[in-house]
Design an enzyme around this catalytic site. Structure first.
Site, PDB file in Angstrom:
ATOM      1  N   SER A  59      98.647  17.476  36.176  1.00 44.22           N
ATOM      2  CA  SER A  59      97.599  18.157  36.939  1.00 44.22           C
ATOM      3  C   SER A  59      97.280  17.419  38.236  1.00 44.22           C
ATOM      4  O   SER A  59      97.403  16.194  38.314  1.00 44.22           O
ATOM      5  CB  SER A  59      96.325  18.279  36.101  1.00 44.22           C
ATOM      6  OG  SER A  59      96.556  19.039  34.941  1.00 44.22           O
ATOM      7  N   LYS A 101      84.755  20.517  27.487  1.00 48.51           N
ATOM      8  CA  LYS A 101      84.428  21.072  28.807  1.00 48.51           C
ATOM      9  C   LYS A 101      84.845  22.547  28.889  1.00 48.51           C
ATOM     10  O   LYS A 101      84.099  23.387  29.421  1.00 48.51           O
ATOM     11  CB  LYS A 101      85.144  20.252  29.882  1.00 48.51           C
ATOM     12  CG  LYS A 101      84.867  20.674  31.311  1.00 48.51           C
ATOM     13  CD  LYS A 101      85.444  19.619  32.251  1.00 48.51           C
ATOM     14  CE  LYS A 101      85.288  20.009  33.706  1.00 48.51           C
ATOM     15  NZ  LYS A 101      86.212  21.070  34.097  1.00 48.51           N
ATOM     16  N   ASP A 102      86.035  22.863  28.348  1.00 49.81           N
ATOM     17  CA  ASP A 102      86.495  24.245  28.357  1.00 49.81           C
ATOM     18  C   ASP A 102      85.623  25.137  27.483  1.00 49.81           C
ATOM     19  O   ASP A 102      85.371  26.300  27.818  1.00 49.81           O
ATOM     20  CB  ASP A 102      87.947  24.333  27.873  1.00 49.81           C
ATOM     21  CG  ASP A 102      88.938  23.881  28.938  1.00 49.81           C
ATOM     22  OD1 ASP A 102      88.541  23.802  30.114  1.00 49.81           O
ATOM     23  OD2 ASP A 102      90.100  23.601  28.592  1.00 49.81           O
ATOM     24  N   GLU A 142      89.912  49.680  43.142  1.00 47.16           N
ATOM     25  CA  GLU A 142      88.881  48.800  42.593  1.00 47.16           C
ATOM     26  C   GLU A 142      88.578  47.684  43.588  1.00 47.16           C
ATOM     27  O   GLU A 142      89.363  47.402  44.494  1.00 47.16           O
ATOM     28  CB  GLU A 142      89.357  48.195  41.266  1.00 47.16           C
ATOM     29  CG  GLU A 142      89.536  49.210  40.144  1.00 47.16           C
ATOM     30  CD  GLU A 142      88.200  49.640  39.542  1.00 47.16           C
ATOM     31  OE1 GLU A 142      87.142  49.258  40.084  1.00 47.16           O
ATOM     32  OE2 GLU A 142      88.221  50.352  38.528  1.00 47.16           O
ATOM     33  N   HIS A 164     102.361  21.067  32.703  1.00 48.06           N
ATOM     34  CA  HIS A 164     102.400  19.884  31.845  1.00 48.06           C
ATOM     35  C   HIS A 164     103.571  18.965  32.199  1.00 48.06           C
ATOM     36  O   HIS A 164     103.491  17.750  32.002  1.00 48.06           O
ATOM     37  CB  HIS A 164     102.484  20.314  30.382  1.00 48.06           C
ATOM     38  CG  HIS A 164     101.174  20.788  29.833  1.00 48.06           C
ATOM     39  ND1 HIS A 164     100.870  20.812  28.498  1.00 48.06           N
ATOM     40  CD2 HIS A 164     100.060  21.255  30.465  1.00 48.06           C
ATOM     41  CE1 HIS A 164      99.638  21.255  28.320  1.00 48.06           C
ATOM     42  NE2 HIS A 164      99.131  21.539  29.503  1.00 48.06           N
TER      43      HIS A 164
END
Length: 369
Positions: A187, A209-210, A253, A183
Protein backbone atom coordinates in the site's frame (compact mmCIF):
# COMPACT_ATOMS: atom_id res chain seq x y z
CA UNK A 1 -4.52 -10.90 8.48
CA UNK A 2 -0.74 -10.54 8.87
CA UNK A 3 -0.43 -8.38 5.74
CA UNK A 4 1.98 -5.52 6.66
CA UNK A 5 0.45 -2.06 6.25
CA UNK A 6 1.84 1.46 6.71
CA UNK A 7 1.04 2.72 10.19
CA UNK A 8 -0.25 6.14 9.04
CA UNK A 9 -3.19 5.23 6.78
CA UNK A 10 -6.10 7.62 7.32
CA UNK A 11 -9.86 7.36 6.76
CA UNK A 12 -9.54 7.82 2.98
CA UNK A 13 -8.00 4.33 2.80
CA UNK A 14 -11.32 2.87 4.02
CA UNK A 15 -13.04 3.38 0.66
CA UNK A 16 -11.67 0.20 -0.92
CA UNK A 17 -13.10 -2.12 1.75
CA UNK A 18 -16.38 -0.20 1.69
CA UNK A 19 -16.57 -0.73 -2.06
CA UNK A 20 -16.16 -4.47 -1.58
CA UNK A 21 -19.05 -4.61 0.90
CA UNK A 22 -21.25 -2.40 -1.30
CA UNK A 23 -20.50 -4.61 -4.33
CA UNK A 24 -21.55 -7.68 -2.32
CA UNK A 25 -24.81 -5.95 -1.33
CA UNK A 26 -25.49 -5.00 -4.96
CA UNK A 27 -24.89 -8.54 -6.23
CA UNK A 28 -27.09 -10.16 -3.57
CA UNK A 29 -29.93 -7.65 -3.90
CA UNK A 30 -29.67 -7.84 -7.70
CA UNK A 31 -29.98 -11.65 -7.69
CA UNK A 32 -33.11 -11.44 -5.53
CA UNK A 33 -34.63 -8.69 -7.70
CA UNK A 34 -33.98 -10.70 -10.86
CA UNK A 35 -36.25 -13.49 -9.53
CA UNK A 36 -39.27 -11.23 -10.02
CA UNK A 37 -38.14 -9.07 -12.95
CA UNK A 38 -39.35 -9.75 -16.49
CA UNK A 39 -37.13 -8.59 -19.36
CA UNK A 40 -39.98 -7.93 -21.77
CA UNK A 41 -40.88 -4.61 -23.30
CA UNK A 42 -44.55 -5.09 -22.44
CA UNK A 43 -44.08 -6.53 -18.97
CA UNK A 44 -40.96 -4.86 -17.53
CA UNK A 45 -42.86 -1.93 -15.99
CA UNK A 46 -45.52 -4.28 -14.58
CA UNK A 47 -42.86 -6.51 -13.05
CA UNK A 48 -41.24 -3.47 -11.42
CA UNK A 49 -44.63 -2.51 -10.02
CA UNK A 50 -45.07 -6.06 -8.71
CA UNK A 51 -41.65 -5.94 -7.01
CA UNK A 52 -42.48 -2.65 -5.28
CA UNK A 53 -46.08 -3.46 -4.28
CA UNK A 54 -46.62 -7.20 -3.99
CA UNK A 55 -43.33 -9.11 -3.65
CA UNK A 56 -42.27 -9.72 -0.04
CA UNK A 57 -39.90 -6.90 0.91
CA UNK A 58 -39.52 -6.10 -2.78
CA UNK A 59 -39.72 -2.39 -2.04
CA UNK A 60 -36.81 -2.72 0.42
CA UNK A 61 -34.68 -4.67 -2.07
CA UNK A 62 -35.41 -2.17 -4.85
CA UNK A 63 -34.62 0.84 -2.64
CA UNK A 64 -31.44 -0.79 -1.33
CA UNK A 65 -30.26 -1.69 -4.84
CA UNK A 66 -30.95 1.81 -6.17
CA UNK A 67 -29.32 3.52 -3.18
CA UNK A 68 -26.40 1.07 -3.31
CA UNK A 69 -25.63 2.11 -6.90
CA UNK A 70 -25.38 5.77 -5.86
CA UNK A 71 -23.28 4.91 -2.81
CA UNK A 72 -21.02 2.66 -4.90
CA UNK A 73 -20.17 5.43 -7.36
CA UNK A 74 -19.77 8.01 -4.58
CA UNK A 75 -17.20 5.71 -2.97
CA UNK A 76 -15.48 5.16 -6.33
CA UNK A 77 -15.06 8.91 -6.88
CA UNK A 78 -13.70 9.39 -3.36
CA UNK A 79 -11.38 6.42 -3.89
CA UNK A 80 -10.07 7.86 -7.17
CA UNK A 81 -9.71 11.32 -5.64
CA UNK A 82 -7.65 9.87 -2.79
CA UNK A 83 -5.43 8.07 -5.30
CA UNK A 84 -4.84 11.28 -7.25
CA UNK A 85 -4.22 13.45 -4.19
CA UNK A 86 -1.81 11.06 -2.51
CA UNK A 87 -0.15 9.96 -5.75
CA UNK A 88 -1.00 6.25 -5.47
CA UNK A 89 -0.71 5.98 -9.26
CA UNK A 90 3.05 6.63 -8.97
CA UNK A 91 3.90 3.76 -6.65
CA UNK A 92 1.23 1.33 -7.86
CA UNK A 93 0.71 1.80 -11.63
CA UNK A 94 -0.57 -1.75 -12.22
CA UNK A 95 -3.06 -1.37 -9.39
CA UNK A 96 -4.10 1.97 -10.90
CA UNK A 97 -4.70 0.46 -14.35
CA UNK A 98 -6.79 -2.36 -12.88
CA UNK A 99 -8.77 0.28 -10.96
CA UNK A 100 -9.48 2.23 -14.17
CA UNK A 101 -10.70 -1.01 -15.75
CA UNK A 102 -13.01 -1.58 -12.78
CA UNK A 103 -14.36 1.96 -13.14
CA UNK A 104 -15.18 1.42 -16.82
CA UNK A 105 -16.93 -1.88 -16.07
CA UNK A 106 -18.88 -0.21 -13.26
CA UNK A 107 -20.02 2.56 -15.58
CA UNK A 108 -21.27 -0.05 -18.03
CA UNK A 109 -23.18 -1.96 -15.34
CA UNK A 110 -24.60 1.27 -13.91
CA UNK A 111 -25.92 2.40 -17.29
CA UNK A 112 -27.44 -1.01 -18.07
CA UNK A 113 -29.20 -1.02 -14.71
CA UNK A 114 -30.59 2.45 -15.46
CA UNK A 115 -32.32 0.99 -18.53
CA UNK A 116 -34.09 -1.94 -16.82
CA UNK A 117 -37.10 -0.04 -15.30
CA UNK A 118 -38.04 0.61 -18.96
CA UNK A 119 -39.55 4.02 -18.38
CA UNK A 120 -39.35 7.13 -20.54
CA UNK A 121 -35.85 8.12 -19.39
CA UNK A 122 -34.61 4.53 -19.73
CA UNK A 123 -35.75 4.24 -23.34
CA UNK A 124 -34.47 7.61 -24.53
CA UNK A 125 -31.24 7.36 -22.55
CA UNK A 126 -30.54 4.01 -24.22
CA UNK A 127 -31.39 5.54 -27.59
CA UNK A 128 -28.94 8.42 -27.15
CA UNK A 129 -26.04 6.29 -25.90
CA UNK A 130 -26.40 3.38 -28.33
CA UNK A 131 -26.57 5.76 -31.29
CA UNK A 132 -23.03 6.82 -30.38
CA UNK A 133 -21.90 3.44 -31.72
CA UNK A 134 -22.50 4.67 -35.27
CA UNK A 135 -19.47 6.97 -34.96
CA UNK A 136 -17.11 4.00 -35.20
CA UNK A 137 -16.44 1.96 -38.36
CA UNK A 138 -18.88 -0.93 -38.42
CA UNK A 139 -20.83 0.70 -35.60
CA UNK A 140 -24.13 0.57 -37.48
CA UNK A 141 -23.90 -3.23 -37.80
CA UNK A 142 -22.88 -3.57 -34.14
CA UNK A 143 -25.81 -1.36 -33.12
CA UNK A 144 -28.21 -3.51 -35.14
CA UNK A 145 -26.85 -6.64 -33.45
CA UNK A 146 -27.11 -5.14 -29.97
CA UNK A 147 -30.68 -3.92 -30.55
CA UNK A 148 -31.73 -7.25 -32.08
CA UNK A 149 -33.13 -5.36 -35.06
CA UNK A 150 -33.37 -1.90 -36.53
CA UNK A 151 -35.01 -0.35 -33.47
CA UNK A 152 -34.91 -0.75 -29.69
CA UNK A 153 -37.28 -3.52 -28.67
CA UNK A 154 -37.83 -6.41 -26.25
CA UNK A 155 -34.77 -8.12 -27.73
CA UNK A 156 -32.67 -5.11 -26.72
CA UNK A 157 -34.04 -5.21 -23.19
CA UNK A 158 -33.20 -8.92 -22.87
CA UNK A 159 -29.59 -8.24 -23.92
CA UNK A 160 -29.37 -5.37 -21.43
CA UNK A 161 -30.70 -7.56 -18.62
CA UNK A 162 -28.28 -10.43 -19.33
CA UNK A 163 -25.28 -8.08 -19.44
CA UNK A 164 -26.38 -6.29 -16.28
CA UNK A 165 -26.71 -9.64 -14.50
CA UNK A 166 -23.35 -11.08 -15.62
CA UNK A 167 -20.97 -8.11 -15.56
CA UNK A 168 -21.04 -7.63 -11.75
CA UNK A 169 -19.40 -11.06 -11.43
CA UNK A 170 -16.70 -9.89 -13.85
CA UNK A 171 -16.26 -6.83 -11.62
CA UNK A 172 -15.99 -9.11 -8.58
CA UNK A 173 -13.25 -11.17 -10.26
CA UNK A 174 -11.41 -8.05 -11.40
CA UNK A 175 -11.66 -6.65 -7.87
CA UNK A 176 -9.89 -9.72 -6.52
CA UNK A 177 -7.12 -9.21 -9.08
CA UNK A 178 -6.98 -5.56 -7.97
CA UNK A 179 -6.43 -6.65 -4.35
CA UNK A 180 -3.82 -9.26 -5.29
CA UNK A 181 -1.84 -6.62 -7.21
CA UNK A 182 -2.10 -4.28 -4.23
CA UNK A 183 -0.78 -6.93 -1.84
CA UNK A 184 2.10 -7.75 -4.16
CA UNK A 185 3.29 -4.12 -4.41
CA UNK A 186 2.27 -2.91 -0.94
CA UNK A 187 0.00 0.00 0.00
CA UNK A 188 0.94 3.63 -0.48
CA UNK A 189 0.57 6.06 2.42
CA UNK A 190 -0.45 9.71 2.98
CA UNK A 191 3.14 10.99 3.11
CA UNK A 192 4.26 9.05 0.05
CA UNK A 193 7.38 7.89 1.89
CA UNK A 194 9.04 4.50 2.26
CA UNK A 195 7.53 3.06 5.45
CA UNK A 196 8.99 -0.45 5.19
CA UNK A 197 10.36 -0.20 8.72
CA UNK A 198 7.17 1.36 10.11
CA UNK A 199 4.50 -1.21 9.31
CA UNK A 200 1.78 -2.81 11.42
CA UNK A 201 -0.21 -6.01 10.79
CA UNK A 202 -3.57 -5.60 9.06
CA UNK A 203 -5.29 -7.29 11.99
CA UNK A 204 -6.28 -5.94 14.47
CA UNK A 205 -5.31 -2.37 13.51
CA UNK A 206 -7.09 -2.02 10.18
CA UNK A 207 -9.81 -4.65 10.63
CA UNK A 208 -11.18 -2.59 13.52
CA UNK A 209 -10.77 0.59 11.47
CA UNK A 210 -12.65 -0.97 8.55
CA UNK A 211 -15.46 -2.15 10.84
CA UNK A 212 -16.03 1.44 11.96
CA UNK A 213 -16.12 2.46 8.29
CA UNK A 214 -18.70 -0.26 7.57
CA UNK A 215 -20.98 1.13 10.28
CA UNK A 216 -20.97 4.60 8.71
CA UNK A 217 -21.35 3.13 5.21
CA UNK A 218 -24.38 1.03 6.20
CA UNK A 219 -25.89 4.06 7.95
CA UNK A 220 -25.51 6.09 4.75
CA UNK A 221 -27.00 3.27 2.69
CA UNK A 222 -29.96 2.93 5.05
CA UNK A 223 -30.59 6.68 4.94
CA UNK A 224 -30.52 6.74 1.14
CA UNK A 225 -32.69 3.64 0.80
CA UNK A 226 -35.33 4.19 3.46
CA UNK A 227 -35.33 7.86 4.47
CA UNK A 228 -34.43 9.73 1.27
CA UNK A 229 -35.26 7.26 -1.54
CA UNK A 230 -36.41 10.00 -3.92
CA UNK A 231 -33.10 11.89 -3.98
CA UNK A 232 -31.80 9.98 -7.01
CA UNK A 233 -35.15 8.79 -8.44
CA UNK A 234 -36.41 10.34 -11.69
CA UNK A 235 -40.24 10.52 -12.01
CA UNK A 236 -39.92 9.99 -15.78
CA UNK A 237 -38.66 6.46 -15.07
CA UNK A 238 -42.22 5.50 -14.13
CA UNK A 239 -43.99 7.05 -17.11
CA UNK A 240 -45.06 4.84 -19.99
CA UNK A 241 -42.71 4.99 -22.97
CA UNK A 242 -43.86 7.24 -25.80
CA UNK A 243 -41.62 6.51 -28.80
CA UNK A 244 -43.12 9.46 -30.71
CA UNK A 245 -42.23 12.14 -28.13
CA UNK A 246 -38.71 12.91 -26.90
CA UNK A 247 -38.46 14.35 -23.35
CA UNK A 248 -37.35 17.98 -23.10
CA UNK A 249 -34.29 16.98 -21.04
CA UNK A 250 -32.69 13.54 -21.29
CA UNK A 251 -30.26 12.91 -18.46
CA UNK A 252 -28.63 9.91 -16.80
CA UNK A 253 -28.12 9.21 -13.09
CA UNK A 254 -26.12 11.78 -11.12
CA UNK A 255 -22.90 9.76 -11.24
CA UNK A 256 -22.77 10.03 -15.05
CA UNK A 257 -23.76 13.69 -15.32
CA UNK A 258 -20.19 15.02 -15.58
CA UNK A 259 -19.50 12.75 -18.58
CA UNK A 260 -22.87 13.61 -20.13
CA UNK A 261 -22.13 17.34 -19.79
CA UNK A 262 -18.83 16.84 -21.63
CA UNK A 263 -20.53 14.75 -24.33
CA UNK A 264 -23.01 17.57 -25.00
CA UNK A 265 -20.43 20.35 -24.87
CA UNK A 266 -19.41 19.77 -28.51
CA UNK A 267 -22.14 19.91 -31.20
CA UNK A 268 -20.28 17.33 -33.31
CA UNK A 269 -21.15 13.75 -32.27
CA UNK A 270 -17.65 12.31 -32.81
CA UNK A 271 -15.97 15.29 -31.12
CA UNK A 272 -18.19 15.08 -28.05
CA UNK A 273 -17.65 11.33 -27.79
CA UNK A 274 -13.87 11.74 -28.08
CA UNK A 275 -13.80 14.38 -25.33
CA UNK A 276 -16.00 12.27 -23.07
CA UNK A 277 -13.71 9.24 -23.38
CA UNK A 278 -10.68 11.51 -22.89
CA UNK A 279 -12.21 12.82 -19.66
CA UNK A 280 -12.99 9.30 -18.40
CA UNK A 281 -9.77 7.60 -19.52
CA UNK A 282 -7.46 10.54 -18.85
CA UNK A 283 -6.78 9.26 -15.34
CA UNK A 284 -5.12 6.22 -16.95
CA UNK A 285 -2.34 8.56 -18.17
CA UNK A 286 -1.42 9.77 -14.69
CA UNK A 287 1.22 7.03 -14.00
CA UNK A 288 3.01 8.03 -17.22
CA UNK A 289 2.70 11.77 -16.62
CA UNK A 290 3.74 11.45 -12.96
CA UNK A 291 6.99 9.55 -13.52
CA UNK A 292 9.01 12.78 -13.34
CA UNK A 293 7.93 13.58 -9.77
CA UNK A 294 9.76 12.09 -6.79
CA UNK A 295 7.30 12.65 -3.95
CA UNK A 296 3.89 10.99 -4.26
CA UNK A 297 1.72 13.08 -1.98
CA UNK A 298 0.46 16.60 -2.75
CA UNK A 299 1.04 17.53 0.89
CA UNK A 300 4.26 19.30 -0.14
CA UNK A 301 2.85 20.77 -3.38
CA UNK A 302 0.46 23.73 -2.89
CA UNK A 303 0.29 24.21 -6.68
CA UNK A 304 -0.80 20.59 -7.20
CA UNK A 305 -3.28 20.90 -4.33
CA UNK A 306 -4.85 23.99 -5.90
CA UNK A 307 -5.27 22.23 -9.25
CA UNK A 308 -6.70 19.16 -7.51
CA UNK A 309 -9.38 21.10 -5.62
CA UNK A 310 -10.27 23.08 -8.75
CA UNK A 311 -10.62 19.74 -10.56
CA UNK A 312 -12.94 18.40 -7.83
CA UNK A 313 -15.08 21.57 -7.75
CA UNK A 314 -15.31 21.58 -11.54
CA UNK A 315 -16.38 17.90 -11.47
CA UNK A 316 -19.34 18.90 -9.29
CA UNK A 317 -20.05 21.88 -11.56
CA UNK A 318 -20.15 19.58 -14.60
CA UNK A 319 -22.69 17.47 -12.74
CA UNK A 320 -24.97 20.50 -12.44
CA UNK A 321 -24.47 21.34 -16.12
CA UNK A 322 -25.30 17.79 -17.18
CA UNK A 323 -28.69 17.99 -15.47
CA UNK A 324 -29.72 21.15 -17.35
CA UNK A 325 -31.25 21.60 -20.78
CA UNK A 326 -28.41 22.00 -23.37
CA UNK A 327 -29.21 25.55 -24.42
CA UNK A 328 -27.87 29.07 -24.05
CA UNK A 329 -25.24 29.71 -21.41
CA UNK A 330 -25.23 26.06 -20.28
CA UNK A 331 -23.53 25.01 -23.53
CA UNK A 332 -20.73 27.54 -23.00
CA UNK A 333 -20.47 26.52 -19.34
CA UNK A 334 -20.10 22.89 -20.43
CA UNK A 335 -17.30 23.78 -22.83
CA UNK A 336 -15.46 25.75 -20.15
CA UNK A 337 -15.98 22.95 -17.63
CA UNK A 338 -14.66 20.39 -20.12
CA UNK A 339 -11.49 22.40 -20.68
CA UNK A 340 -10.92 22.90 -16.94
CA UNK A 341 -11.50 19.20 -16.25
CA UNK A 342 -8.97 18.01 -18.84
CA UNK A 343 -6.45 20.75 -18.08
CA UNK A 344 -6.39 20.19 -14.31
CA UNK A 345 -6.36 16.41 -14.57
CA UNK A 346 -3.42 16.32 -16.97
CA UNK A 347 -1.54 19.22 -15.31
CA UNK A 348 -1.50 17.89 -11.74
CA UNK A 349 1.54 15.56 -12.21
CA UNK A 350 3.51 18.29 -14.05
CA UNK A 351 2.64 20.86 -11.37
CA UNK A 352 3.85 18.50 -8.65
CA UNK A 353 7.13 17.84 -10.48
CA UNK A 354 7.67 21.57 -11.10
CA UNK A 355 7.03 22.46 -7.47
CA UNK A 356 9.40 19.73 -6.28
CA UNK A 357 12.13 21.06 -8.56
CA UNK A 358 11.70 24.58 -7.22
CA UNK A 359 11.55 23.36 -3.63
CA UNK A 360 14.56 21.07 -3.72
CA UNK A 361 16.67 23.49 -5.80
CA UNK A 362 15.94 26.24 -3.30
CA UNK A 363 16.73 23.91 -0.40
CA UNK A 364 20.05 22.95 -2.02
CA UNK A 365 21.04 26.59 -2.41
CA UNK A 366 20.08 27.26 1.22
CA UNK A 367 22.28 24.33 2.37
CA UNK A 368 25.24 25.68 0.37
CA UNK A 369 24.89 29.07 2.04
Amino acid sequence: MKYPCPSNLNIWWNMGSMLFVTLAIQILSGIMLSMNYTADGNLATESMSYILRDANYGWALRSTHMAGASLFFALIYIHVGRGVYYGSYMKLPHVWYSGVTLYLLSMGVGFLGYVLPWGVMSYWGLTVITNMMTVFPGGARALEWFQGGFTISTFTLKRVFVLHFLLPFVILGMSLIHVVLLHNDGSSNPLGLDTTELVVPFHPYYTSKDLVGFVFMLAALSALAFTFPKITADPLQWQTINKMKTPAVIKPEWYFLYAYAILRSVPHKAGGLALMFAAILGIALLPTLGKYAKAQSMVISPLGEALFFIWVANFMFLGIIGSQEPAGAWILAGQVGTFVHLFCMLSIPAANAKWEKMLFNGYGKWIQI
